[in-house]
Design an enzyme around this catalytic site. Structure first.
Site, PDB file in Angstrom:
ATOM      1  N   LYS A  60       0.906  -1.210   0.193  1.00  0.00           N
ATOM      2  CA  LYS A  60       0.114   0.202  -0.142  1.00  0.00           C
ATOM      3  C   LYS A  60       0.824   1.051  -0.079  1.00  0.00           C
ATOM      4  CE  LYS A  60      -3.868  -2.063   2.395  1.00  0.00           C
ATOM      5  NZ  LYS A  60      -4.806  -2.195   3.572  1.00  0.00           N
ATOM      6  N   TYR A 116     -12.501  -1.668  -3.284  1.00  0.00           N
ATOM      7  CA  TYR A 116     -12.793  -1.720  -1.780  1.00  0.00           C
ATOM      8  C   TYR A 116     -14.317  -1.783  -1.741  1.00  0.00           C
ATOM      9  CZ  TYR A 116      -8.063  -2.063   0.322  1.00  0.00           C
ATOM     10  OH  TYR A 116      -6.869  -2.432   0.720  1.00  0.00           O
ATOM     11  N   PHE A 121     -15.062   3.435   7.878  1.00  0.00           N
ATOM     12  CA  PHE A 121     -13.690   3.701   7.367  1.00  0.00           C
ATOM     13  C   PHE A 121     -13.460   3.818   5.848  1.00  0.00           C
ATOM     14  CE2 PHE A 121     -13.839  -0.647   8.372  1.00  0.00           C
ATOM     15  CZ  PHE A 121     -13.301  -1.115   7.378  1.00  0.00           C
ATOM     16  N   ARG A 132      -2.424 -14.769   4.179  1.00  0.00           N
ATOM     17  CA  ARG A 132      -2.916 -14.190   5.436  1.00  0.00           C
ATOM     18  C   ARG A 132      -2.221 -14.407   6.608  1.00  0.00           C
ATOM     19  NH1 ARG A 132      -7.881 -11.565   5.986  1.00  0.00           N
ATOM     20  NH2 ARG A 132      -8.502 -10.717   4.038  1.00  0.00           N
ATOM     21  N   THR A 155      -5.197  -7.478  10.671  1.00  0.00           N
ATOM     22  CA  THR A 155      -5.434  -6.264  10.139  1.00  0.00           C
ATOM     23  C   THR A 155      -4.942  -5.127  10.792  1.00  0.00           C
ATOM     24  OG1 THR A 155      -7.631  -7.037   9.168  1.00  0.00           O
ATOM     25  CG2 THR A 155      -7.305  -4.707   9.017  1.00  0.00           C
ATOM     26  N   ARG A 189       2.812  -6.986   9.140  1.00  0.00           N
ATOM     27  CA  ARG A 189       1.904  -5.618   9.684  1.00  0.00           C
ATOM     28  C   ARG A 189       2.629  -5.438  11.128  1.00  0.00           C
ATOM     29  NH1 ARG A 189      -3.731  -7.722   7.368  1.00  0.00           N
ATOM     30  NH2 ARG A 189      -3.984  -6.557   5.881  1.00  0.00           N
ATOM     31  N   ASN A 242      -1.705  -0.032   7.206  1.00  0.00           N
ATOM     32  CA  ASN A 242      -1.334  -1.376   7.638  1.00  0.00           C
ATOM     33  C   ASN A 242      -0.530  -2.123   6.575  1.00  0.00           C
ATOM     34  OD1 ASN A 242      -3.374  -1.904   5.700  1.00  0.00           O
ATOM     35  ND2 ASN A 242      -4.533  -3.578   7.210  1.00  0.00           N
ATOM     36  N   HIS A 258      -2.340  -5.364   1.690  1.00  0.00           N
ATOM     37  CA  HIS A 258      -3.551  -5.806   1.644  1.00  0.00           C
ATOM     38  C   HIS A 258      -3.249  -7.268   1.195  1.00  0.00           C
ATOM     39  CE1 HIS A 258      -7.665  -6.878   0.545  1.00  0.00           C
ATOM     40  NE2 HIS A 258      -7.381  -7.374  -0.724  1.00  0.00           N
ATOM     41  N   GLU A 285     -10.043 -10.300  -7.229  1.00  0.00           N
ATOM     42  CA  GLU A 285      -9.168  -9.325  -6.962  1.00  0.00           C
ATOM     43  C   GLU A 285      -7.913  -9.620  -7.970  1.00  0.00           C
ATOM     44  OE1 GLU A 285      -7.925  -8.947  -2.866  1.00  0.00           O
ATOM     45  OE2 GLU A 285     -10.001  -8.929  -2.074  1.00  0.00           O
TER      46      GLU A 285
HETATM   47  P1  CMP Z   1      -7.322  -4.581   4.056  1.00  0.00           P
HETATM   48  O1  CMP Z   1      -6.739  -5.816   4.403  1.00  0.00           O
HETATM   49  O2  CMP Z   1      -6.646  -3.800   2.758  1.00  0.00           O
HETATM   50  O3  CMP Z   1      -8.943  -4.440   4.105  1.00  0.00           O
HETATM   51  C1  CMP Z   1      -9.725  -3.452   4.227  1.00  0.00           C
HETATM   52  C2  CMP Z   1      -8.711  -2.323   4.955  1.00  0.00           C
HETATM   53  O4  CMP Z   1      -9.469  -1.287   5.373  1.00  0.00           O
HETATM   54  C3  CMP Z   1      -7.936  -2.824   5.746  1.00  0.00           C
HETATM   55  O5  CMP Z   1      -6.816  -3.564   5.348  1.00  0.00           O
HETATM   56  C4  CMP Z   1      -7.365  -1.194   6.370  1.00  0.00           C
HETATM   57  O6  CMP Z   1      -6.536  -0.677   5.712  1.00  0.00           O
HETATM   58  C5  CMP Z   1      -8.647  -0.726   6.432  1.00  0.00           C
HETATM   59  N1  CMP Z   1      -9.548  -0.785   7.813  1.00  0.00           N
HETATM   60  C6  CMP Z   1      -9.974  -1.736   8.294  1.00  0.00           C
HETATM   61  N2  CMP Z   1     -10.405  -1.521   9.338  1.00  0.00           N
HETATM   62  C7  CMP Z   1     -10.275  -0.139   9.698  1.00  0.00           C
HETATM   63  C8  CMP Z   1     -10.632   0.722  10.641  1.00  0.00           C
HETATM   64  N3  CMP Z   1     -11.187   0.494  11.698  1.00  0.00           N
HETATM   65  N4  CMP Z   1     -10.185   2.102  10.763  1.00  0.00           N
HETATM   66  C9  CMP Z   1      -9.557   2.477   9.276  1.00  0.00           C
HETATM   67  N5  CMP Z   1      -9.238   1.636   8.317  1.00  0.00           N
HETATM   68  C10 CMP Z   1      -9.662   0.199   8.440  1.00  0.00           C
END
Ligand code: CMP
Length: 139
Positions: A9, A49, A57, A85, A91, A102, A112, A115, A126
């Protein structure tokens, strides 16, 4: 052997972490089947997304993923989606297991660094979002 999708990212590319993250993942046994660096616009970020549309969010996430270049990789390994994963960790970097991507590099639940496609949400959707079959190489 099967395939999954990884995105490095904007928070990671801006910190020049793409190489370190890829090395860690390849060292875990993944092969790169396809890779490109690109910069999504907000429409593309929102489409990628869309599963999160309506969450508090979502707008933040769309802005974030389109805030800088990303590196997208199609990766192959035995049990690839589940294994990736595990390698990237939870996450929220604070909850990610020691030594996961992460845990090492993430700074917040949003920023983070990577993805990884969800095993139960069709990783092929995807992969196809970013790659045509002609852009993927297996030999
Ligand atoms: P990702 O695995 O790319 O999937 C969805 C993304 O949303 C996640 O990683 C984070 O970057 C983001 N995300 C998930 N939960 C939150 C949250 N509570 N606040 C902000 N961003 C979030």
């Amino acid at each position: 052997m099967n395939r999954t999708l990884l995105i490095i990212k904007p928070d990671a590319t801006k910190r020049n972490l793409a190489g370190a993250i890829l090395k860690q993942i390849i060292d875990e046994g993944f092969t790169i089947v396809g890779m490109k660096m690109l910069w999504l616009n907000k429409e593309q970020g929102g489409e990628f997304y869309k599963i999160h549309k309506g969450k508090d969010f979502y707008d933040w996430l769309v802005n974030f993923i389109s805030s800088g270049p990303i590196v997208v990789c199609c990766l192959k390994s035995p049990n690839a989606p589940k294994k990736l994963r595990e390698v990237v960790g939870a996450t929220d970097p604070k909850k990610a297991a020691q030594g996961t991507v992460r845990n090492l590099y993430g700074t917040s639940v949003g920023e983070n660094v990577v993805h990884a496609a969800a095993p139960d949400e069709d990783p092929q959707r995807e992969i196809s979002f970013f790659f045509t079959e002609k852009e993927l190489f297996e030999y």
